[in-house]
Design a protein around this motif. Structure first.
Motif, mmCIF file in Angstrom:
data_model
loop_
_atom_site.group_PDB
_atom_site.id
_atom_site.type_symbol
_atom_site.label_atom_id
_atom_site.label_comp_id
_atom_site.label_asym_id
_atom_site.label_seq_id
_atom_site.Cartn_x
_atom_site.Cartn_y
_atom_site.Cartn_z
ATOM 1 N N SER A 46 40.055 29.073 23.963
ATOM 2 C CA SER A 46 39.490 30.330 24.433
ATOM 3 C C SER A 46 40.041 30.694 25.814
ATOM 4 O O SER A 46 40.396 31.838 26.080
ATOM 5 N N LYS A 47 40.140 29.693 26.672
ATOM 6 C CA LYS A 47 40.709 29.934 28.007
ATOM 7 C C LYS A 47 42.177 30.339 27.921
ATOM 8 O O LYS A 47 42.627 31.242 28.638
ATOM 9 N N HIS A 48 42.913 29.670 27.050
ATOM 10 C CA HIS A 48 44.324 30.040 26.892
ATOM 11 C C HIS A 48 44.442 31.499 26.437
ATOM 12 O O HIS A 48 45.308 32.239 26.898
ATOM 13 N N LEU A 49 43.541 31.891 25.555
ATOM 14 C CA LEU A 49 43.594 33.270 25.053
ATOM 15 C C LEU A 49 43.267 34.277 26.155
ATOM 16 O O LEU A 49 43.831 35.369 26.193
ATOM 17 N N VAL A 50 42.382 33.900 27.051
ATOM 18 C CA VAL A 50 42.091 34.764 28.195
ATOM 19 C C VAL A 50 43.350 34.942 29.048
ATOM 20 O O VAL A 50 43.685 36.061 29.465
ATOM 21 N N ILE A 51 44.048 33.853 29.273
ATOM 22 C CA ILE A 51 45.269 33.910 30.081
ATOM 23 C C ILE A 51 46.316 34.803 29.415
ATOM 24 O O ILE A 51 46.950 35.638 30.073
ATOM 25 N N LEU A 52 46.469 34.643 28.111
ATOM 26 C CA LEU A 52 47.429 35.484 27.380
ATOM 27 C C LEU A 52 47.016 36.950 27.428
ATOM 28 O O LEU A 52 47.859 37.836 27.533
ATOM 29 N N THR A 53 45.712 37.183 27.362
ATOM 30 C CA THR A 53 45.216 38.564 27.416
ATOM 31 C C THR A 53 45.474 39.169 28.787
ATOM 32 O O THR A 53 45.945 40.303 28.907
ATOM 33 N N LYS A 54 45.173 38.407 29.834
ATOM 34 C CA LYS A 54 45.396 38.916 31.191
ATOM 35 C C LYS A 54 46.865 39.213 31.448
ATOM 36 O O LYS A 54 47.211 40.109 32.208
ATOM 37 N N ALA A 55 47.726 38.443 30.793
ATOM 38 C CA ALA A 55 49.159 38.699 30.936
ATOM 39 C C ALA A 55 49.607 39.880 30.080
ATOM 40 O O ALA A 55 50.754 40.302 30.152
ATOM 41 N N GLY A 56 48.688 40.379 29.247
ATOM 42 C CA GLY A 56 49.031 41.497 28.382
ATOM 43 C C GLY A 56 49.790 41.084 27.130
ATOM 44 O O GLY A 56 50.244 41.939 26.361
ATOM 45 N N LEU A 57 49.930 39.778 26.919
ATOM 46 C CA LEU A 57 50.752 39.303 25.800
ATOM 47 C C LEU A 57 50.025 39.369 24.469
ATOM 48 O O LEU A 57 50.653 39.391 23.412
ATOM 49 N N ILE A 58 48.701 39.373 24.527
ATOM 50 C CA ILE A 58 47.918 39.600 23.316
ATOM 51 C C ILE A 58 46.787 40.557 23.673
ATOM 52 O O ILE A 58 46.512 40.800 24.853
ATOM 53 N N SER A 59 46.142 41.099 22.655
ATOM 54 C CA SER A 59 44.904 41.843 22.873
ATOM 55 C C SER A 59 43.852 41.213 21.979
ATOM 56 O O SER A 59 44.175 40.565 20.981
ATOM 57 N N GLN A 60 42.587 41.385 22.361
ATOM 58 C CA GLN A 60 41.502 40.812 21.580
ATOM 59 C C GLN A 60 40.493 41.908 21.277
ATOM 60 O O GLN A 60 40.086 42.651 22.174
ATOM 61 N N GLU A 61 40.117 41.986 20.023
ATOM 62 C CA GLU A 61 39.162 43.002 19.617
ATOM 63 C C GLU A 61 38.052 42.329 18.837
ATOM 64 O O GLU A 61 38.298 41.573 17.892
ATOM 65 N N LYS A 62 36.820 42.589 19.239
ATOM 66 C CA LYS A 62 35.687 41.941 18.589
ATOM 67 C C LYS A 62 35.180 42.830 17.457
ATOM 68 O O LYS A 62 34.843 43.993 17.681
ATOM 69 N N ARG A 63 35.157 42.279 16.278
ATOM 70 C CA ARG A 63 34.585 42.987 15.127
ATOM 71 C C ARG A 63 33.531 42.064 14.535
ATOM 72 O O ARG A 63 33.859 41.013 13.990
ATOM 73 N N GLY A 64 32.277 42.473 14.656
ATOM 74 C CA GLY A 64 31.203 41.580 14.231
ATOM 75 C C GLY A 64 31.164 40.394 15.174
ATOM 76 O O GLY A 64 31.294 40.564 16.384
ATOM 77 N N ARG A 65 30.999 39.227 14.616
ATOM 78 C CA ARG A 65 30.972 38.063 15.514
ATOM 79 C C ARG A 65 32.351 37.454 15.681
ATOM 80 O O ARG A 65 32.526 36.467 16.394
ATOM 81 N N VAL A 66 33.347 38.047 15.052
ATOM 82 C CA VAL A 66 34.704 37.499 15.112
ATOM 83 C C VAL A 66 35.557 38.281 16.096
ATOM 84 O O VAL A 66 35.538 39.515 16.116
ATOM 85 N N LYS A 67 36.286 37.569 16.922
ATOM 86 C CA LYS A 67 37.193 38.208 17.866
ATOM 87 C C LYS A 67 38.617 38.029 17.355
ATOM 88 O O LYS A 67 39.098 36.903 17.217
ATOM 89 N N TRP A 68 39.267 39.117 17.082
ATOM 90 C CA TRP A 68 40.609 39.065 16.526
ATOM 91 C C TRP A 68 41.657 39.126 17.626
ATOM 92 O O TRP A 68 41.559 39.918 18.564
ATOM 93 N N CYS A 69 42.676 38.288 17.488
ATOM 94 C CA CYS A 69 43.755 38.240 18.467
ATOM 95 C C CYS A 69 45.001 38.851 17.850
ATOM 96 O O CYS A 69 45.383 38.518 16.731
ATOM 97 N N LYS A 70 45.658 39.697 18.646
ATOM 98 C CA LYS A 70 46.818 40.431 18.160
ATOM 99 C C LYS A 70 47.937 40.302 19.179
ATOM 100 O O LYS A 70 47.726 40.476 20.383
ATOM 101 N N LEU A 71 49.106 40.006 18.695
ATOM 102 C CA LEU A 71 50.274 39.913 19.567
ATOM 103 C C LEU A 71 50.610 41.279 20.153
ATOM 104 O O LEU A 71 50.554 42.286 19.457
ATOM 105 N N GLU A 72 50.954 41.300 21.424
ATOM 106 C CA GLU A 72 51.400 42.545 22.079
ATOM 107 C C GLU A 72 52.793 42.318 22.675
ATOM 108 O O GLU A 72 52.939 42.102 23.880
ATOM 109 N N PRO A 73 53.802 42.374 21.828
ATOM 110 C CA PRO A 73 55.145 41.972 22.284
ATOM 111 C C PRO A 73 55.710 42.854 23.380
ATOM 112 O O PRO A 73 56.607 42.437 24.110
ATOM 113 N N ASP A 74 55.183 44.052 23.532
ATOM 114 C CA ASP A 74 55.718 44.932 24.578
ATOM 115 C C ASP A 74 55.587 44.329 25.973
ATOM 116 O O ASP A 74 56.382 44.627 26.864
ATOM 117 N N ALA A 75 54.568 43.496 26.157
ATOM 118 C CA ALA A 75 54.378 42.898 27.485
ATOM 119 C C ALA A 75 55.572 42.043 27.881
ATOM 120 O O ALA A 75 55.785 41.763 29.061
#
Lengths: 110, 110
Positions: A46-75
């Motif tokens: 979870s912490k690693h995903l926060v770091i990736l999100t802050k770097a803009g390398l992924i985005s996270q979207e919560k749908r229901g109780r599940v948080k989906w992670c998506k690659l953001e290659p533009d970063a």
DNA sequence: ACAAAGATCAACCAAAAGGTTGAATATGCG
DNA sequence: CGCATATTCAACCTTTTGGTTGATCTTTGT
């Protein structure tokens, strides 16, 4: 938004995080599923995903109780431009890249 | 020799080190001259140069009492390939790169 | 021989990174 | 409602990172 070179390169410096990015290249994933192949706690991932999100390398979207992670290659674009400025490397060498994936991806790769 | 992605990305994550690389793009430099524009001790810069050397990003050769630092852009190739695997970015955008240099280089740029 | 210059070494320090565990917070399901 | 699932939070610990200072070593110039 945050796409600073410091943050991006620091995020890429960790092998766990690079592996996660490679996994997300195949498909979007829930946090629990991202964590599954690693021998470390869910909280650590979870912490690693926060770091990736802050770097803009992924985005996270919560749908229901599940948080989906998506690659953001533009970063990666700014960092890629920075690096290519030094080397004038061959445009894209997908063979070499796939060799990386074989090495870095958890063995169950599909 | 050491050109592992961990090491290379970690080396690139520090702005001082990226600035040093940009400086060496212009010309080889002695350690003291590399240190001159920075507001930190020579010892600190010396450590940064060790990190860059271990990442394979520069080489250092001692001639007399002067140690010369030389950019080794080939060390960036693997990392560049890795990154491009994600993005399929435009080949080389030198304009964007020079914008980075203006931001990152110490103001006395020639 | 001696002093200055170039660079590193060694010891130290504060802050950040990367991990753990256990508790907390939502959300979904029967 | 009540429990299981999905995820994060909080506190903690150890190691690494990035910096300092003062001593040391080597080379050069007089």
């Amino acid at each position: 938004m945050p796409n600073d070179l410091d943050t991006v390169f620091a995020a890429l410096a960790d092998p766990t995080r690079r592996t996660i990015l490679a996994m997300l290249l195949e498909d979007d994933m829930a946090v629990t599923d991202v964590a599954e192949p690693f021998e470390m706690s869910l909280a650590a991932i979870s912490k690693h995903l926060v770091i990736l999100t802050k770097a803009g390398l992924i985005s996270q979207e919560k749908r229901g109780r599940v948080k989906w992670c998506k690659l953001e290659p533009d970063a990666l674009r700014a960092a890629s431009v920075w690096m290519q400025g030094f080397g004038q490397f061959e445009p894209v060498n997908l063979d070499a890249f796939e060799r990386f994936l074989e090495v870095e991806l958890p063995s169950d790769e599909a």
